[in-house]
Design a protein around this motif. Sequence first.
Motif, PDB file in Angstrom:
ATOM      1  N   MET A   1     -26.803  25.479  -7.223  1.00  0.00           N
ATOM      2  CA  MET A   1     -26.621  26.209  -5.981  1.00  0.00           C
ATOM      3  C   MET A   1     -25.136  26.408  -5.666  1.00  0.00           C
ATOM      4  N   GLN A   2     -24.334  25.414  -5.995  1.00  0.00           N
ATOM      5  CA  GLN A   2     -22.903  25.530  -5.725  1.00  0.00           C
ATOM      6  C   GLN A   2     -22.276  26.652  -6.533  1.00  0.00           C
ATOM      7  N   GLU A   3     -22.748  26.843  -7.763  1.00  0.00           N
ATOM      8  CA  GLU A   3     -22.214  27.914  -8.595  1.00  0.00           C
ATOM      9  C   GLU A   3     -22.524  29.280  -8.015  1.00  0.00           C
ATOM     10  N   ALA A   4     -23.601  29.384  -7.220  1.00  0.00           N
ATOM     11  CA  ALA A   4     -23.976  30.649  -6.593  1.00  0.00           C
ATOM     12  C   ALA A   4     -23.334  30.821  -5.223  1.00  0.00           C
ATOM     13  N   GLY A   5     -22.425  29.921  -4.851  1.00  0.00           N
ATOM     14  CA  GLY A   5     -21.707  30.063  -3.591  1.00  0.00           C
ATOM     15  C   GLY A   5     -22.358  29.380  -2.404  1.00  0.00           C
ATOM     16  N   PHE A   6     -23.302  28.457  -2.646  1.00  0.00           N
ATOM     17  CA  PHE A   6     -23.970  27.745  -1.559  1.00  0.00           C
ATOM     18  C   PHE A   6     -23.240  26.427  -1.280  1.00  0.00           C
ATOM     19  N   THR A   7     -23.138  26.097  -0.003  1.00  0.00           N
ATOM     20  CA  THR A   7     -22.469  24.871   0.426  1.00  0.00           C
ATOM     21  C   THR A   7     -23.507  23.790   0.710  1.00  0.00           C
ATOM     22  N   GLY A   8     -23.293  22.597   0.177  1.00  0.00           N
ATOM     23  CA  GLY A   8     -24.222  21.507   0.379  1.00  0.00           C
ATOM     24  C   GLY A   8     -24.117  20.897   1.767  1.00  0.00           C
ATOM     25  N   LEU A   9     -25.241  20.508   2.359  1.00  0.00           N
ATOM     26  CA  LEU A   9     -25.302  19.870   3.671  1.00  0.00           C
ATOM     27  C   LEU A   9     -25.851  18.457   3.532  1.00  0.00           C
ATOM     28  N   ASP A  10     -25.441  17.582   4.430  1.00  0.00           N
ATOM     29  CA  ASP A  10     -25.938  16.210   4.470  1.00  0.00           C
ATOM     30  C   ASP A  10     -27.124  16.165   5.420  1.00  0.00           C
ATOM     31  N   PHE A  11     -28.294  15.815   4.920  1.00  0.00           N
ATOM     32  CA  PHE A  11     -29.513  15.822   5.716  1.00  0.00           C
ATOM     33  C   PHE A  11     -29.440  14.854   6.892  1.00  0.00           C
ATOM     34  N   LYS A  12     -28.662  13.790   6.766  1.00  0.00           N
ATOM     35  CA  LYS A  12     -28.604  12.755   7.791  1.00  0.00           C
ATOM     36  C   LYS A  12     -27.504  13.005   8.832  1.00  0.00           C
ATOM     37  N   LYS A  13     -26.848  14.176   8.738  1.00  0.00           N
ATOM     38  CA  LYS A  13     -25.807  14.534   9.700  1.00  0.00           C
ATOM     39  C   LYS A  13     -26.103  15.915  10.292  1.00  0.00           C
ATOM     40  N   PRO A  14     -25.491  16.243  11.449  1.00  0.00           N
ATOM     41  CA  PRO A  14     -25.671  17.598  12.002  1.00  0.00           C
ATOM     42  C   PRO A  14     -25.242  18.657  10.990  1.00  0.00           C
ATOM     43  N   PHE A  15     -25.983  19.760  10.935  1.00  0.00           N
ATOM     44  CA  PHE A  15     -25.665  20.839   9.996  1.00  0.00           C
ATOM     45  C   PHE A  15     -24.502  21.671  10.530  1.00  0.00           C
ATOM     46  N   ALA A  16     -23.413  21.741   9.775  1.00  0.00           N
ATOM     47  CA  ALA A  16     -22.278  22.596  10.120  1.00  0.00           C
ATOM     48  C   ALA A  16     -22.489  23.946   9.440  1.00  0.00           C
ATOM     49  N   VAL A  17     -23.139  24.878  10.157  1.00  0.00           N
ATOM     50  CA  VAL A  17     -23.510  26.173   9.586  1.00  0.00           C
ATOM     51  C   VAL A  17     -23.018  27.294  10.500  1.00  0.00           C
ATOM     52  N   SER A  18     -22.883  28.488   9.944  1.00  0.00           N
ATOM     53  CA  SER A  18     -22.428  29.646  10.711  1.00  0.00           C
ATOM     54  C   SER A  18     -23.027  30.915  10.136  1.00  0.00           C
ATOM     55  N   GLU A  19     -22.944  31.984  10.882  1.00  0.00           N
ATOM     56  CA  GLU A  19     -23.491  33.263  10.440  1.00  0.00           C
ATOM     57  C   GLU A  19     -22.784  33.744   9.173  1.00  0.00           C
ATOM     58  N   GLY A  20     -23.561  34.356   8.286  1.00  0.00           N
ATOM     59  CA  GLY A  20     -23.010  34.871   7.046  1.00  0.00           C
ATOM     60  C   GLY A  20     -22.858  33.828   5.960  1.00  0.00           C
ATOM     61  N   GLY A  21     -23.264  32.603   6.251  1.00  0.00           N
ATOM     62  CA  GLY A  21     -23.078  31.524   5.287  1.00  0.00           C
ATOM     63  C   GLY A  21     -24.275  31.297   4.390  1.00  0.00           C
ATOM     64  N   ARG A  22     -24.013  30.584   3.297  1.00  0.00           N
ATOM     65  CA  ARG A  22     -25.056  30.183   2.353  1.00  0.00           C
ATOM     66  C   ARG A  22     -25.023  28.661   2.218  1.00  0.00           C
ATOM     67  N   TYR A  23     -26.185  28.021   2.378  1.00  0.00           N
ATOM     68  CA  TYR A  23     -26.222  26.570   2.415  1.00  0.00           C
ATOM     69  C   TYR A  23     -27.457  26.047   1.680  1.00  0.00           C
ATOM     70  N   TYR A  24     -27.389  24.759   1.315  1.00  0.00           N
ATOM     71  CA  TYR A  24     -28.564  24.098   0.763  1.00  0.00           C
ATOM     72  C   TYR A  24     -28.538  22.626   1.156  1.00  0.00           C
ATOM     73  N   VAL A  25     -29.712  22.021   1.201  1.00  0.00           N
ATOM     74  CA  VAL A  25     -29.825  20.600   1.502  1.00  0.00           C
ATOM     75  C   VAL A  25     -30.956  20.018   0.670  1.00  0.00           C
ATOM     76  N   SER A  26     -30.756  18.815   0.156  1.00  0.00           N
ATOM     77  CA  SER A  26     -31.760  18.134  -0.657  1.00  0.00           C
ATOM     78  C   SER A  26     -32.039  16.770  -0.028  1.00  0.00           C
ATOM     79  N   PRO A  27     -32.985  16.703   0.923  1.00  0.00           N
ATOM     80  CA  PRO A  27     -33.267  15.433   1.603  1.00  0.00           C
ATOM     81  C   PRO A  27     -33.699  14.330   0.649  1.00  0.00           C
ATOM     82  N   TYR A  28     -34.423  14.700  -0.401  1.00  0.00           N
ATOM     83  CA  TYR A  28     -34.866  13.761  -1.430  1.00  0.00           C
ATOM     84  C   TYR A  28     -34.586  14.408  -2.790  1.00  0.00           C
ATOM     85  N   PRO A  29     -34.436  13.615  -3.850  1.00  0.00           N
ATOM     86  CA  PRO A  29     -34.027  14.174  -5.149  1.00  0.00           C
ATOM     87  C   PRO A  29     -34.957  15.236  -5.717  1.00  0.00           C
ATOM     88  N   SER A  30     -36.227  15.245  -5.303  1.00  0.00           N
ATOM     89  CA  SER A  30     -37.186  16.168  -5.918  1.00  0.00           C
ATOM     90  C   SER A  30     -37.533  17.365  -5.042  1.00  0.00           C
TER      91      SER A  30
END
Length: 289
Positions: A1-30
């Motif tokens: 996902m990072q190679e496609a321009g997506f920013t990783g988020l921490d599931f246990k913290k507030p999501f720092a997101v904004s309009e026009g952005g690309r993000y991903y989160v993996s709460p569990y490994p699977s």
Amino acid sequence: MQEAGFTGLDFKKPFAVSEGGRYYVSPYPSCIFAFMVGKHFVEACKEGSSQVRLAMAHTDSPCFKIKSRPDQITKGYRQLNVEPYGGMIKSSWFDRPLGIAGKVVLGSEHVFAPKTILFDSKEPFAVIPSLAPHMDREANQKRPYDMQTEFVPVVGMLQEGEMKEDFLENYLAERLGVDRKELLAYDLYLYNYEKPEELGCRKEMLGSPRIDNLASVAALSEAIGEDCSEATLAVAACMDHEEIGSRSKQGADSMLLSVVLEKLGEGLGVVLRDALLRGFLLSVDGAHA
């Protein structure tokens, strides 16, 4: 996902997101969730014209899991003790080249933070042989299979002077270039090593074993990278445990997706309820979409 321009988020913290952005989160490994936020999504939410577009698939497929004490010797043959996972077409696993993949946990400097690495044999490692019809008179008839005796993969022959125990752990240690004592645990499964092939007189068909649900996850991974409407929140959700019931902590019937969407709305400063009601959901499942 990072190679496609997506920013990783921490599931246990507030999501720092904004309009026009690309993000991903993996709460569990699977399981993993990927989002694309339209450039004017927040404004569209306030105006009542926004949409949430969801597409979902599952990451797990029917397979054979390798047990924690897998080494077996039968009449000079090395075998692996395995257990079936999910609802599989049992006969399709006979006489196939099988590789090993999954996770291996190694010791580290931190007792409570061991090192987890992904492992793939990248070569055929085992086979589940079938008997010839003259040795199994019911081979061509519908019949129940004994999973504990008929589906025990063969991985080789016991050589003279060779240790009977810990064959798999020694193999893993050798492939990983570590001391066997560093191996703490593993979560490994067998997969069909045969490659997909284009079929038909015009190559209009695809023949591939174990395609459910890997093809769907691949489709979502590619589609989420395409541009979305400026008033849209696009979400690709890849859950786990569909093959055993969906009610686990990361399954499709859990609260996980609701929590992820709630945290995403909080990060954007909007309530997603109405945008969800105006949106749609696609179930992209290889067997029964």
